[in-house]
Motif scaffolding. Structure first.
Motif, PDB file in Angstrom:
ATOM      1  N   VAL A   1       0.820  -1.221   0.060  1.00  0.00           N
ATOM      2  CA  VAL A   1       0.024   0.120  -0.039  1.00  0.00           C
ATOM      3  C   VAL A   1       0.877   1.313   0.087  1.00  0.00           C
ATOM      4  O   VAL A   1       0.669   2.014  -0.870  1.00  0.00           O
ATOM      5  N   LEU A   2       1.751   1.311   1.127  1.00  0.00           N
ATOM      6  CA  LEU A   2       2.680   2.639   1.073  1.00  0.00           C
ATOM      7  C   LEU A   2       3.325   2.957  -0.260  1.00  0.00           C
ATOM      8  O   LEU A   2       3.422   3.976  -0.719  1.00  0.00           O
ATOM      9  N   ARG A   3       4.279   1.834  -0.695  1.00  0.00           N
ATOM     10  CA  ARG A   3       4.861   1.925  -2.029  1.00  0.00           C
ATOM     11  C   ARG A   3       4.154   2.392  -3.096  1.00  0.00           C
ATOM     12  O   ARG A   3       4.367   3.334  -3.917  1.00  0.00           O
ATOM     13  N   THR A   4       3.011   1.667  -3.223  1.00  0.00           N
ATOM     14  CA  THR A   4       1.813   2.236  -4.242  1.00  0.00           C
ATOM     15  C   THR A   4       1.614   3.593  -4.211  1.00  0.00           C
ATOM     16  O   THR A   4       1.533   4.379  -4.970  1.00  0.00           O
ATOM     17  N   ALA A   5       1.220   4.084  -3.051  1.00  0.00           N
ATOM     18  CA  ALA A   5       0.889   5.555  -2.679  1.00  0.00           C
ATOM     19  C   ALA A   5       2.032   6.513  -2.980  1.00  0.00           C
ATOM     20  O   ALA A   5       1.711   7.492  -3.680  1.00  0.00           O
ATOM     21  N   LEU A   6       3.142   6.208  -2.653  1.00  0.00           N
ATOM     22  CA  LEU A   6       4.372   6.886  -3.041  1.00  0.00           C
ATOM     23  C   LEU A   6       4.411   7.060  -4.595  1.00  0.00           C
ATOM     24  O   LEU A   6       4.911   8.212  -4.891  1.00  0.00           O
ATOM     25  N   LEU A   7       4.535   5.963  -5.270  1.00  0.00           N
ATOM     26  CA  LEU A   7       4.475   5.887  -6.545  1.00  0.00           C
ATOM     27  C   LEU A   7       3.432   6.741  -7.432  1.00  0.00           C
ATOM     28  O   LEU A   7       3.924   7.493  -8.319  1.00  0.00           O
ATOM     29  N   ALA A   8       2.243   6.753  -6.720  1.00  0.00           N
ATOM     30  CA  ALA A   8       1.241   7.458  -7.552  1.00  0.00           C
ATOM     31  C   ALA A   8       1.396   9.002  -7.257  1.00  0.00           C
ATOM     32  O   ALA A   8       1.189   9.849  -8.206  1.00  0.00           O
ATOM     33  N   ARG A   9       2.241   9.545  -6.314  1.00  0.00           N
ATOM     34  CA  ARG A   9       2.442  10.629  -5.795  1.00  0.00           C
ATOM     35  C   ARG A   9       3.731  11.047  -6.890  1.00  0.00           C
ATOM     36  O   ARG A   9       3.507  12.049  -7.650  1.00  0.00           O
ATOM     37  N   SER A  10       4.377  10.285  -7.127  1.00  0.00           N
ATOM     38  CA  SER A  10       5.532  10.672  -7.882  1.00  0.00           C
ATOM     39  C   SER A  10       5.318  10.692  -9.489  1.00  0.00           C
ATOM     40  O   SER A  10       5.903  11.311 -10.213  1.00  0.00           O
ATOM     41  N   VAL A  11       4.299   9.938  -9.927  1.00  0.00           N
ATOM     42  CA  VAL A  11       4.006  10.222 -11.366  1.00  0.00           C
ATOM     43  C   VAL A  11       2.739  11.066 -11.394  1.00  0.00           C
ATOM     44  O   VAL A  11       1.948  11.209 -12.478  1.00  0.00           O
ATOM     45  N   GLY A  12       2.312  11.712 -10.270  1.00  0.00           N
ATOM     46  CA  GLY A  12       1.231  12.823 -10.542  1.00  0.00           C
ATOM     47  C   GLY A  12      -0.181  12.497 -10.612  1.00  0.00           C
ATOM     48  O   GLY A  12      -0.946  13.168 -11.230  1.00  0.00           O
ATOM     49  N   ILE A  13      -0.441  11.344  -9.826  1.00  0.00           N
ATOM     50  CA  ILE A  13      -1.808  10.719  -9.873  1.00  0.00           C
ATOM     51  C   ILE A  13      -2.641  11.269  -8.582  1.00  0.00           C
ATOM     52  O   ILE A  13      -2.257  10.818  -7.458  1.00  0.00           O
ATOM     53  N   ASP A  14      -3.655  11.997  -8.529  1.00  0.00           N
ATOM     54  CA  ASP A  14      -4.415  12.051  -7.499  1.00  0.00           C
ATOM     55  C   ASP A  14      -5.279  10.765  -6.959  1.00  0.00           C
ATOM     56  O   ASP A  14      -6.364  10.505  -7.240  1.00  0.00           O
ATOM     57  N   ALA A  15      -4.422   9.840  -6.158  1.00  0.00           N
ATOM     58  CA  ALA A  15      -5.094   8.855  -5.573  1.00  0.00           C
ATOM     59  C   ALA A  15      -4.600   8.402  -4.450  1.00  0.00           C
ATOM     60  O   ALA A  15      -3.320   8.776  -3.964  1.00  0.00           O
ATOM     61  N   GLN A  16      -5.180   7.549  -3.716  1.00  0.00           N
ATOM     62  CA  GLN A  16      -4.862   6.906  -2.416  1.00  0.00           C
ATOM     63  C   GLN A  16      -5.028   5.409  -2.559  1.00  0.00           C
ATOM     64  O   GLN A  16      -5.568   5.220  -3.417  1.00  0.00           O
ATOM     65  N   ALA A  17      -4.196   4.611  -1.776  1.00  0.00           N
ATOM     66  CA  ALA A  17      -3.968   3.452  -2.044  1.00  0.00           C
ATOM     67  C   ALA A  17      -4.695   2.535  -0.778  1.00  0.00           C
ATOM     68  O   ALA A  17      -4.542   2.958   0.476  1.00  0.00           O
ATOM     69  N   VAL A  18      -5.376   1.524  -0.829  1.00  0.00           N
ATOM     70  CA  VAL A  18      -5.768   0.784   0.285  1.00  0.00           C
ATOM     71  C   VAL A  18      -5.227  -0.747  -0.077  1.00  0.00           C
ATOM     72  O   VAL A  18      -4.780  -1.338  -1.051  1.00  0.00           O
ATOM     73  N   GLY A  19      -5.435  -1.509   0.894  1.00  0.00           N
ATOM     74  CA  GLY A  19      -4.746  -3.053   1.017  1.00  0.00           C
ATOM     75  C   GLY A  19      -5.718  -3.901   1.026  1.00  0.00           C
ATOM     76  O   GLY A  19      -6.654  -3.854   1.702  1.00  0.00           O
TER      77      GLY A  19
END
Length: 334
Positions: free
Chosen positions: A268-286
């Motif tokens: 979850v956390l790494r997915t959220a960090l990657l989402a921020r790095s590529v500019g996606i307005d998204a949160q992650a759940v597990g």
């Protein structure tokens, strides 16, 4: 009181940054530092004189035993992983780390035959590097829990399910857990408002008969999701590509915010960090993961975090290791 004040300030900064943007790994570092300062002050205020010295000695004496216990548990988990998941490099991670944790003890046996300054420098270098890496690991685990607890799942416009590999053309348990989690969120949101779009994200691997997204969509349809409420992203082969290609797919539907990313809880956390790095307005759940699988999976995520900041981590480890070596050289020249 100074330590307490520092801890309160760090926790305050963490709270502000967390409110502004929770998808930062530095949030976890601030949180852990703040908790350590506050905890240190509370422990110190309750143990005076000899009591504090005994507490320090106990912690120092127990550390080698705890490392040995951790090494044993990791090696046992590594054997279980190899038996259940097969001989793959990723499945060797916990076994390899368990063996690696024993290396300092082997070095200690070698070092006792040398001069004291060699022993001191070697052990201090190992301890400092291990302490830094252990701190990063603790920050990662702590913040993964915190981030997973606070992420909301309601009011999403789209739910992107990340692939994790197929068995031929079948959805394995790990991927089924992600799909079931996404379907559960979709059902709840649908009952309280418009249905969010479901996006199955995953391309076709060399050992797979169909694209992951195709098998994932079929699984969802079999479990009651209308086919016209599913979009398939069938080009990605990595998490970063999952995010980029899914964003492009959703943009064509006019969706660029309120996106929920569903993956396994360890990711979850790494997915959220990657989402921020590529500019996606998204949160992650597990989604839940089998307990035997978690140690190796979390270690892979941790290694991924280290690699994504490899320059900073390499510099920090080099500085930690160089300091006692410098002291040893200086001592020899005196």
């Amino acid at each position: 009181m100074i330590l307490l004040a520092i801890g309160v300030v760090l926790l305050g900064v963490f709270a502000l940054r967390f409110r502004q943007e929770r998808r930062r790994f530095s949030n976890g570092v601030l949180l852990l530092l703040g908790l350590l300062c506050v905890g240190g002050e509370l422990v110190g205020s309750g143990t005076e004189g000899v009591g504090a010295e005994l507490l320090f000695f106990f912690a120092l004496a127990m550390s080698p035993l705890l490392v040995l216990v951790l090494a044993g548990l990791l090696m046992v988990n590594g054997v279980v992983m190899l038996r259940r998941e097969g001989m793959r490099v990723a499945n060797l991670l916990s076994l390899g780390l368990g063996v690696a944790l024993l290396v300092p003890y082997v070095l200690l046996v070698v070092a006792v035959t040398a001069e004291w300054f060699v022993l001191g420098a070697l052990l201090l270098a190992v301890v400092l590097v291990a302490s830094y890496l252990g701190f990063v690991l603790a920050a990662f685990l702590l913040y993964s829990l915190v981030y997973g607890w606070v992420t909301r799942t309601d009011n999403a416009l789209a739910i992107v399910v990340h692939g994790s590999g197929l068995l031929g053309d079948r959805v394995p348990p790990l991927l089924a857990s992600r799909l079931d989690r996404a379907r559960g969120i979709w059902q709840v949101d649908r009952a309280h408002g418009p249905s969010p779009l479901l996006v199955t994200s995953g391309g076709k691997g060399s050992d797979e008969k169909v694209a992951e997204s195709t098998a994932m969509a079929a699984y969802l349809v079999e479990h009651g999701v209308p086919a016209d409420e599913i979009l398939q992203e069938d080009r990605s082969t990595t998490t970063r590509e999952n995010l980029v290609f899914s964003r492009q797919l959703l943009a064509r539907q006019g969706i660029d915010s309120r996106i929920l990313l569903v993956t396994s809880n360890f990711h979850v956390l790494r997915t959220a960090l990657l989402a921020r790095s590529v500019g996606i307005d998204a949160q992650a759940v597990g989604a839940p993961t089998a307990r035997y699988y978690l140690p190796s999976a979390l270690l892979r995520e941790y290694v991924g975090i280290l690699f994504e900041h490899k320059v900073l981590n390499a510099v920090m480890c080099a500085l930690m290791a160089a300091f006692p070596v410098f002291l040893a050289i200086y001592g020899v020249t005196q």
